[in-house]
Each structure stands twice: as structure tokens, then as C-alpha cells.
Design a protein around this motif. Sequence first.
Motif, PDB file in Angstrom:
ATOM      1  N   GLY A  53       0.740  -1.265  -0.113  1.00  0.00           N
ATOM      2  CA  GLY A  53      -0.052   0.131   0.102  1.00  0.00           C
ATOM      3  C   GLY A  53       0.754   0.968  -0.094  1.00  0.00           C
ATOM      4  N   ALA A  54       1.922   1.299   0.880  1.00  0.00           N
ATOM      5  CA  ALA A  54       3.069   2.420   1.043  1.00  0.00           C
ATOM      6  C   ALA A  54       3.474   2.554  -0.349  1.00  0.00           C
ATOM      7  CB  ALA A  54       3.847   2.249   1.952  1.00  0.00           C
ATOM      8  N   ILE A  55       4.062   1.475  -0.861  1.00  0.00           N
ATOM      9  CA  ILE A  55       4.682   1.742  -2.296  1.00  0.00           C
ATOM     10  C   ILE A  55       3.646   1.924  -3.452  1.00  0.00           C
ATOM     11  CG2 ILE A  55       5.833   0.236  -4.191  1.00  0.00           C
ATOM     12  CD1 ILE A  55       7.055  -1.435  -1.697  1.00  0.00           C
ATOM     13  N   LEU A  56       2.555   1.621  -3.478  1.00  0.00           N
ATOM     14  CA  LEU A  56       1.678   2.165  -4.401  1.00  0.00           C
ATOM     15  C   LEU A  56       1.187   3.504  -4.236  1.00  0.00           C
ATOM     16  CD1 LEU A  56      -1.137  -0.906  -4.445  1.00  0.00           C
ATOM     17  CD2 LEU A  56       0.426  -0.307  -5.971  1.00  0.00           C
ATOM     18  N   SER A  57       1.192   4.174  -3.150  1.00  0.00           N
ATOM     19  CA  SER A  57       0.821   5.318  -3.012  1.00  0.00           C
ATOM     20  C   SER A  57       2.106   6.301  -3.609  1.00  0.00           C
ATOM     21  CB  SER A  57       0.847   6.003  -1.361  1.00  0.00           C
ATOM     22  OG  SER A  57       1.977   5.802  -0.749  1.00  0.00           O
ATOM     23  N   PHE A  58       3.311   5.948  -3.411  1.00  0.00           N
ATOM     24  CA  PHE A  58       4.612   6.406  -4.160  1.00  0.00           C
ATOM     25  C   PHE A  58       4.333   6.511  -5.775  1.00  0.00           C
ATOM     26  CE2 PHE A  58       6.378   6.304   0.008  1.00  0.00           C
ATOM     27  CZ  PHE A  58       7.130   7.499   0.208  1.00  0.00           C
ATOM     28  N   SER A  59       3.682   5.360  -6.305  1.00  0.00           N
ATOM     29  CA  SER A  59       3.594   5.184  -7.546  1.00  0.00           C
ATOM     30  C   SER A  59       2.621   6.150  -8.027  1.00  0.00           C
ATOM     31  CB  SER A  59       3.155   3.784  -8.032  1.00  0.00           C
ATOM     32  OG  SER A  59       1.657   3.552  -7.699  1.00  0.00           O
ATOM     33  N   THR A  60       2.083   6.833  -7.564  1.00  0.00           N
ATOM     34  CA  THR A  60       1.095   8.030  -7.880  1.00  0.00           C
ATOM     35  C   THR A  60       1.739   9.124  -8.535  1.00  0.00           C
ATOM     36  OG1 THR A  60       0.351   8.800  -5.844  1.00  0.00           O
ATOM     37  CG2 THR A  60      -0.939   6.959  -6.541  1.00  0.00           C
ATOM     38  N   ILE A  61       3.130   9.247  -8.517  1.00  0.00           N
ATOM     39  CA  ILE A  61       3.673  10.311  -8.794  1.00  0.00           C
ATOM     40  C   ILE A  61       3.301  10.605 -10.530  1.00  0.00           C
ATOM     41  CG2 ILE A  61       5.684  10.462  -7.242  1.00  0.00           C
ATOM     42  CD1 ILE A  61       7.515   8.752  -9.345  1.00  0.00           C
ATOM     43  N   LYS A  62       3.069   9.487 -11.146  1.00  0.00           N
ATOM     44  CA  LYS A  62       2.536   9.655 -12.556  1.00  0.00           C
ATOM     45  C   LYS A  62       1.361   8.822 -12.672  1.00  0.00           C
ATOM     46  CE  LYS A  62       5.273   9.848 -15.944  1.00  0.00           C
ATOM     47  NZ  LYS A  62       5.514  10.793 -17.069  1.00  0.00           N
ATOM     48  N   PRO A  63       0.142   9.792 -12.109  1.00  0.00           N
ATOM     49  CA  PRO A  63      -1.149   9.114 -11.956  1.00  0.00           C
ATOM     50  C   PRO A  63      -1.719   8.517 -13.411  1.00  0.00           C
ATOM     51  CG  PRO A  63      -1.030  11.500 -11.689  1.00  0.00           C
ATOM     52  CD  PRO A  63       0.183  10.951 -11.908  1.00  0.00           C
ATOM     53  N   GLN A  64      -1.437   9.039 -14.510  1.00  0.00           N
ATOM     54  CA  GLN A  64      -1.898   8.505 -15.498  1.00  0.00           C
ATOM     55  C   GLN A  64      -1.263   7.167 -15.957  1.00  0.00           C
ATOM     56  OE1 GLN A  64       0.433  10.836 -15.498  1.00  0.00           O
ATOM     57  NE2 GLN A  64       1.694  10.698 -17.213  1.00  0.00           N
ATOM     58  N   MET A  65      -0.363   6.828 -15.562  1.00  0.00           N
ATOM     59  CA  MET A  65       0.329   5.542 -15.655  1.00  0.00           C
ATOM     60  C   MET A  65      -0.123   4.514 -14.399  1.00  0.00           C
ATOM     61  SD  MET A  65       4.235   6.164 -16.631  1.00  0.00           S
ATOM     62  CE  MET A  65       4.843   4.346 -16.720  1.00  0.00           C
ATOM     63  N   ALA A  66      -0.299   5.174 -13.350  1.00  0.00           N
ATOM     64  CA  ALA A  66      -0.389   4.145 -12.187  1.00  0.00           C
ATOM     65  C   ALA A  66      -1.932   4.133 -11.738  1.00  0.00           C
ATOM     66  CB  ALA A  66       0.212   4.713 -10.879  1.00  0.00           C
ATOM     67  N   LEU A  67      -2.793   4.821 -12.468  1.00  0.00           N
ATOM     68  CA  LEU A  67      -4.210   4.533 -11.876  1.00  0.00           C
ATOM     69  C   LEU A  67      -4.875   3.245 -12.172  1.00  0.00           C
ATOM     70  CD1 LEU A  67      -7.034   6.451 -11.455  1.00  0.00           C
ATOM     71  CD2 LEU A  67      -7.222   6.530 -13.979  1.00  0.00           C
ATOM     72  N   LEU A  68      -4.558   2.657 -13.156  1.00  0.00           N
ATOM     73  CA  LEU A  68      -5.387   1.211 -13.539  1.00  0.00           C
ATOM     74  C   LEU A  68      -4.767   0.385 -12.561  1.00  0.00           C
ATOM     75  CD1 LEU A  68      -6.414   1.429 -17.298  1.00  0.00           C
ATOM     76  CD2 LEU A  68      -7.864   2.056 -15.246  1.00  0.00           C
ATOM     77  N   PRO A  69      -3.545   0.266 -12.695  1.00  0.00           N
ATOM     78  CA  PRO A  69      -2.996  -1.075 -11.817  1.00  0.00           C
ATOM     79  C   PRO A  69      -3.165  -0.754 -10.280  1.00  0.00           C
ATOM     80  CG  PRO A  69      -1.333  -0.171 -13.447  1.00  0.00           C
ATOM     81  CD  PRO A  69      -2.529   0.689 -13.548  1.00  0.00           C
ATOM     82  N   VAL A  70      -2.989   0.861  -9.829  1.00  0.00           N
ATOM     83  CA  VAL A  70      -3.642   0.953  -8.592  1.00  0.00           C
ATOM     84  C   VAL A  70      -4.918   0.664  -8.230  1.00  0.00           C
ATOM     85  CG1 VAL A  70      -3.915   2.833  -6.711  1.00  0.00           C
ATOM     86  CG2 VAL A  70      -1.846   2.623  -7.992  1.00  0.00           C
ATOM     87  N   LEU A  71      -5.916   0.901  -9.115  1.00  0.00           N
ATOM     88  CA  LEU A  71      -7.155   0.532  -8.968  1.00  0.00           C
ATOM     89  C   LEU A  71      -7.496  -1.017  -8.679  1.00  0.00           C
ATOM     90  CD1 LEU A  71      -9.879   1.975  -8.800  1.00  0.00           C
ATOM     91  CD2 LEU A  71      -9.924   1.754 -11.421  1.00  0.00           C
ATOM     92  N   CYS A  72      -6.620  -1.815  -9.719  1.00  0.00           N
ATOM     93  CA  CYS A  72      -6.806  -3.077  -9.574  1.00  0.00           C
ATOM     94  C   CYS A  72      -6.454  -3.721  -8.209  1.00  0.00           C
ATOM     95  CB  CYS A  72      -5.652  -3.549 -10.438  1.00  0.00           C
ATOM     96  SG  CYS A  72      -5.868  -5.518 -10.848  1.00  0.00           S
ATOM     97  N   PHE A  73      -5.372  -3.189  -7.567  1.00  0.00           N
ATOM     98  CA  PHE A  73      -4.733  -3.540  -6.406  1.00  0.00           C
ATOM     99  C   PHE A  73      -6.165  -3.325  -5.226  1.00  0.00           C
ATOM    100  CE2 PHE A  73      -0.421  -3.487  -7.772  1.00  0.00           C
ATOM    101  CZ  PHE A  73      -0.061  -4.705  -7.360  1.00  0.00           C
ATOM    102  N   LEU A  74      -6.783  -2.040  -5.457  1.00  0.00           N
ATOM    103  CA  LEU A  74      -7.773  -1.409  -4.328  1.00  0.00           C
ATOM    104  C   LEU A  74      -8.812  -2.404  -4.532  1.00  0.00           C
ATOM    105  CD1 LEU A  74      -7.102   2.339  -4.792  1.00  0.00           C
ATOM    106  CD2 LEU A  74      -6.207   0.757  -3.027  1.00  0.00           C
ATOM    107  N   ILE A  75      -9.562  -2.683  -5.747  1.00  0.00           N
ATOM    108  CA  ILE A  75     -10.514  -3.621  -5.889  1.00  0.00           C
ATOM    109  C   ILE A  75     -10.226  -4.892  -5.478  1.00  0.00           C
ATOM    110  CG2 ILE A  75     -12.030  -4.646  -7.500  1.00  0.00           C
ATOM    111  CD1 ILE A  75     -11.852  -2.023  -9.488  1.00  0.00           C
ATOM    112  N   TRP A  76      -9.126  -5.321  -5.511  1.00  0.00           N
ATOM    113  CA  TRP A  76      -8.520  -6.774  -4.823  1.00  0.00           C
ATOM    114  C   TRP A  76      -8.860  -6.495  -3.468  1.00  0.00           C
ATOM    115  CZ3 TRP A  76      -4.240  -7.930  -2.186  1.00  0.00           C
ATOM    116  CH2 TRP A  76      -3.980  -9.144  -1.816  1.00  0.00           C
ATOM    117  N   SER A  77      -8.358  -5.560  -2.927  1.00  0.00           N
ATOM    118  CA  SER A  77      -8.250  -5.199  -1.497  1.00  0.00           C
ATOM    119  C   SER A  77      -9.638  -5.494  -0.905  1.00  0.00           C
ATOM    120  CB  SER A  77      -7.658  -4.132  -1.085  1.00  0.00           C
ATOM    121  OG  SER A  77      -6.254  -4.199  -1.431  1.00  0.00           O
ATOM    122  N   ILE A  78     -10.764  -4.455  -1.665  1.00  0.00           N
ATOM    123  CA  ILE A  78     -11.986  -4.548  -1.163  1.00  0.00           C
ATOM    124  C   ILE A  78     -12.833  -5.722  -1.317  1.00  0.00           C
ATOM    125  CG2 ILE A  78     -14.119  -3.305  -1.726  1.00  0.00           C
ATOM    126  CD1 ILE A  78     -12.530  -0.705  -2.586  1.00  0.00           C
TER     127      ILE A  78
END
Length: 190
Positions: A53-78
Amino acid sequence: HPSAKLTGAMILLIAASPQIVQGLQLRQLGLLVAFLLALAAWCVIRGHCVWAGAILSFSTIKPQMALLPVLCFLIWSIADLRKRWPLLVSFGSSLILLIGAGELLLRGWITDFVSGLLAYRKYVSSPSLLQVALGTNLGLAASIVVVLVWLAWVWRACQKDSQSDDFAAKLAVALVVTSLAMPVFAPFNQ
């Protein structure tokens, strides 16, 4: 498990690819984002959801690249909140800390960022691959459809654990959909 020779050959081939070489030459943060997303996936597979989770938050420095992969992790968590809540809490708290630290260091950076983003879109054309292939309007429609279909698939199949082939497939397809549908056409972002 590949042999040491095969692993070395794969590393050399990847490091010598045009996208990596161009990204290194231009010092693109997209390479760091790709590393952070891979590291987060490795952490999740190893059961280190707080670190992921902490690493994913740092990946948002390029939101257009990280949006869908981060969303995938978040949906998986939910999908299994009882067991996977640490990833969500870690991501959310780390993101809040990063935003807060940024605000302390540079007051008003959020509004400046949004203004810069809007101005950037006016003078730089950054189409998605689908827009390049199908034209602006049809490509945008196709991008929306591809993202919605991917979201429906991820939502339906998010009960699997992180060691499953389904988890890897969802994350891999998130990267493919990002390459196709998001405005990251420059080769170093691919």
C-alpha cells in the motif's frame, strides 16, 4: 524458475529495449513508477500488504500510468476486506502523508498541479494508442469501453488470492489496458 543465464539474458534484453533506453536517457519517472508497481505486486504476493500500500502511494507520481494498476490492487483489497484491509489503510494513510508533506513543503501545490495539468493538455498532444489507431473520437470511445470492460472483469474475478494466476492476469491486463487506453503514447511510457 529460470536459470541464472536466462535471467541475465532477460535483464539485458529488457534493459537494452528502446523504451528503457529512451526512458533512461530522458530520466523519465515512468521507469520508477513501473518499478514501484512491480515491487508492490511482489509485496502483495509475499503477503506484505502494508508495504504494498505504501509503495502504491508513491507510484502515483505519474497518475496516468498508475491509475489502473492501483485501482486493480484497491478492488482486489475491497473484495476481501476482512483479510486485505491493511493494503487499503496503508495506501490511504501513505497518500495522505505524501500530499500533506507536499503541502507543507510547497503550499498550494495541488492547485498549481491541476492548473499545470490543464495547461499541459492544451499545448501537448498525448493520445492513447487507441486514439492513434482509430482517431480521436472513436479512439476515446474505444478507450472508455476497454476500461469499463476491464473494470467489470476485475470486479467479477477479484476473489482470488495474490498467488493465483488470476491475480497476475488482472494486473497484467491492467498494464495492457493502460498502454492502450490511457494518454501515455510516448514510447518510454509504454
